[in-house]
Design a protein around this motif. Structure first.
Motif, PDB file in Angstrom:
ATOM      1  N   VAL A 129       0.875  -1.273   0.119  1.00  0.00           N
ATOM      2  CA  VAL A 129       0.131  -0.188   0.015  1.00  0.00           C
ATOM      3  C   VAL A 129       0.777   1.144  -0.007  1.00  0.00           C
ATOM      4  CG1 VAL A 129      -1.817   1.085   1.140  1.00  0.00           C
ATOM      5  CG2 VAL A 129      -1.696  -1.466   1.298  1.00  0.00           C
ATOM      6  N   GLU A 130       1.854   1.241   0.777  1.00  0.00           N
ATOM      7  CA  GLU A 130       2.947   2.312   0.885  1.00  0.00           C
ATOM      8  C   GLU A 130       3.245   2.783  -0.663  1.00  0.00           C
ATOM      9  OE1 GLU A 130       6.004   1.846   3.455  1.00  0.00           O
ATOM     10  OE2 GLU A 130       6.666   4.048   3.200  1.00  0.00           O
ATOM     11  N   ASN A 131       3.938   1.952  -1.206  1.00  0.00           N
ATOM     12  CA  ASN A 131       4.673   2.123  -2.207  1.00  0.00           C
ATOM     13  C   ASN A 131       3.507   2.643  -3.537  1.00  0.00           C
ATOM     14  OD1 ASN A 131       6.590   2.371  -4.410  1.00  0.00           O
ATOM     15  ND2 ASN A 131       6.403   0.071  -4.893  1.00  0.00           N
ATOM     16  N   LEU A 132       2.498   1.816  -3.579  1.00  0.00           N
ATOM     17  CA  LEU A 132       1.562   2.326  -4.676  1.00  0.00           C
ATOM     18  C   LEU A 132       0.823   3.464  -4.094  1.00  0.00           C
ATOM     19  CD1 LEU A 132      -0.550  -1.088  -5.413  1.00  0.00           C
ATOM     20  CD2 LEU A 132       1.107   0.043  -6.664  1.00  0.00           C
ATOM     21  N   GLY A 133       0.351   3.932  -3.057  1.00  0.00           N
ATOM     22  CA  GLY A 133       0.068   5.133  -2.565  1.00  0.00           C
ATOM     23  C   GLY A 133       0.846   6.283  -3.002  1.00  0.00           C
ATOM     24  N   LYS A 134       2.142   6.273  -2.838  1.00  0.00           N
ATOM     25  CA  LYS A 134       3.110   7.205  -3.120  1.00  0.00           C
ATOM     26  C   LYS A 134       3.028   7.473  -4.666  1.00  0.00           C
ATOM     27  CE  LYS A 134       6.558   6.958   0.330  1.00  0.00           C
ATOM     28  NZ  LYS A 134       7.977   6.021   0.791  1.00  0.00           N
ATOM     29  N   VAL A 135       2.783   6.398  -5.338  1.00  0.00           N
ATOM     30  CA  VAL A 135       2.946   6.718  -6.972  1.00  0.00           C
ATOM     31  C   VAL A 135       1.470   7.166  -7.338  1.00  0.00           C
ATOM     32  CG1 VAL A 135       2.997   5.312  -9.113  1.00  0.00           C
ATOM     33  CG2 VAL A 135       4.458   4.710  -7.309  1.00  0.00           C
ATOM     34  N   LEU A 136       0.369   6.721  -6.821  1.00  0.00           N
ATOM     35  CA  LEU A 136      -1.097   7.067  -6.941  1.00  0.00           C
ATOM     36  C   LEU A 136      -1.174   8.641  -6.828  1.00  0.00           C
ATOM     37  CD1 LEU A 136      -3.662   5.974  -7.995  1.00  0.00           C
ATOM     38  CD2 LEU A 136      -3.989   5.339  -5.535  1.00  0.00           C
ATOM     39  N   TYR A 137      -0.806   9.043  -5.463  1.00  0.00           N
ATOM     40  CA  TYR A 137      -1.125  10.503  -5.255  1.00  0.00           C
ATOM     41  C   TYR A 137       0.027  11.469  -5.856  1.00  0.00           C
ATOM     42  CZ  TYR A 137      -4.532   8.769  -2.318  1.00  0.00           C
ATOM     43  OH  TYR A 137      -5.602   8.205  -1.739  1.00  0.00           O
ATOM     44  N   SER A 138       1.061  10.845  -6.296  1.00  0.00           N
ATOM     45  CA  SER A 138       2.141  11.881  -7.071  1.00  0.00           C
ATOM     46  C   SER A 138       1.960  12.051  -8.560  1.00  0.00           C
ATOM     47  CB  SER A 138       3.528  11.756  -6.546  1.00  0.00           C
ATOM     48  OG  SER A 138       3.885  10.354  -6.971  1.00  0.00           O
ATOM     49  N   GLU A 139       2.130  10.684  -8.887  1.00  0.00           N
ATOM     50  CA  GLU A 139       2.324  10.560 -10.673  1.00  0.00           C
ATOM     51  C   GLU A 139       0.869  10.386 -11.186  1.00  0.00           C
ATOM     52  OE1 GLU A 139       5.013   7.917 -13.298  1.00  0.00           O
ATOM     53  OE2 GLU A 139       5.526   7.821 -11.136  1.00  0.00           O
ATOM     54  N   TYR A 140      -0.088   9.954 -10.609  1.00  0.00           N
ATOM     55  CA  TYR A 140      -1.330   9.581 -10.995  1.00  0.00           C
ATOM     56  C   TYR A 140      -2.467  10.390 -10.246  1.00  0.00           C
ATOM     57  CZ  TYR A 140       0.983   5.938 -13.683  1.00  0.00           C
ATOM     58  OH  TYR A 140       1.929   5.254 -14.749  1.00  0.00           O
ATOM     59  N   LEU A 141      -2.015  11.692  -9.830  1.00  0.00           N
ATOM     60  CA  LEU A 141      -3.108  12.142  -8.965  1.00  0.00           C
ATOM     61  C   LEU A 141      -4.159  12.728 -10.016  1.00  0.00           C
ATOM     62  CD1 LEU A 141      -3.911  13.400  -6.243  1.00  0.00           C
ATOM     63  CD2 LEU A 141      -2.577  15.375  -6.892  1.00  0.00           C
TER      64      LEU A 141
END
Lengths: 171, 117
Positions: A129-141
């Protein structure tokens, strides 16, 4: 027991229950088999070390979507109108088409060899979750925010479609 | 050096070490073909809809497999978005099916040829 045997067992279970979704006569049995298929696919996600997708798959598919299907099936009077099945010729043609899709895909991808993942570049925390959340809320916001608009439109659309007209009877 | 390699090897899940990615492609192809079979042979609109869900899940599984094998989180983000779109699609689609049932008292897709004329 080898872990790969679990994979083959789970794959067999997935394919069998998916086949039963399509083949069973009673739509409620189909829904239950589909829930089972989704749980098998969640098991595959666990084996792939994608815990976030496992949780989302169970919550969204096995939880929300299947409950929606069950509600809709319960609203229909299925005893009264069982849809007459297609002619055998149509069924045969459909089976042939599906079989040829399978044969073509298998023939196309059978010989491809992908390299096994490299130990130095492999990230075991990829599906967490941590890794995916970082990507989701930065790159794919932006796509993430657009999904909310999509949900809003879907909600308004289904309410509009389900609304009764003035002269409609209420069951 | 030996122990370090061992530790790194253990960081890769055993499935990813032992199952080649081609197997996932074959599994997803089979699931997708079962979905196509359902769409083409069934007349009940609900079961056709479920077969479409099966096809979506085949694609999701393959995306997740590639994402895990190549350690790229973008694939799993994509699966997340596909699930969101599928949820919206199911809500609208089932509303349409309920609407059709309310109007013509059947969900047989063979009787839905009114749009033709």
């Amino acid at each position: 027991m080898e872990v790969s045997n679990y994979w083959y067992f789970l794959s067999g279970l997935t394919l069998l229950s998916a086949l039963m979704v399509v083949l069973s006569k009673n739509p409620i049995h189909s829904v239950l088999y589909l829930v089972f298929t989704f749980f098998c696919i969640s098991g595959h996600y666990v084996l792939l070390n994608a815990q976030f997708l496992m949780a989302v798959n169970i919550i969204v598919y096995a939880g929300a979507i299947m409950v929606l299907f069950l509600f809709v099936i319960m609203m229909f009077d299925l005893k009264k109108n069982i849809p007459d099945s297609k002619t055998n010729l149509t069924k045969l043609a459909g089976t042939v088409v599906a079989g040829s899709v399978l044969v073509i895909l298998v023939a196309a991808f059978r010989t491809i060899q992908y390299p096994t993942p490299d130990e130095s570049t492999f990230n075991p925390n990829n599906g967490m979750v941590e890794n995916l959340g970082k990507v989701l809320y930065s790159e794919y916001l932006l796509p993430f925010e657009l999904v909310t608009v999509l949900f809003f439109v879907a909600m308004v659309g289904s309410v509009m479609l389900g609304k009764r007209e003035v002269g409609d009877r209420n069951f | 050096m030996e122990t370090k390699t061992d530790r790194f090897m253990q960081s890769i899940p055993e499935i990813i070490r032992t199952i080649p990615l081609t197997h996932y492609i074959l599994l997803s192809s089979a699931l997708f073909a079962i979905g196509v079979l359902g769409v083409l042979t069934r007349r009940n609109a609900l079961i056709v809809f479920m077969a479409i869900e099966l096809m979506l899940n085949a694609v999701n599984l393959l995306l997740a497999a590639f994402s895990s094998y190549f350690s790229d989180p973008a694939g799993q983000i994509f699966v997340f978005f596909i699930m969101a779109v599928a949820a919206a699609e199911v809500a609208v689609g089932l509303a349409i099916i309920v609407m059709i049932y309310r109007n013509i008292q059947t969900i047989d897709i063979g009787l839905l040829n009114k749009l033709r004329n």
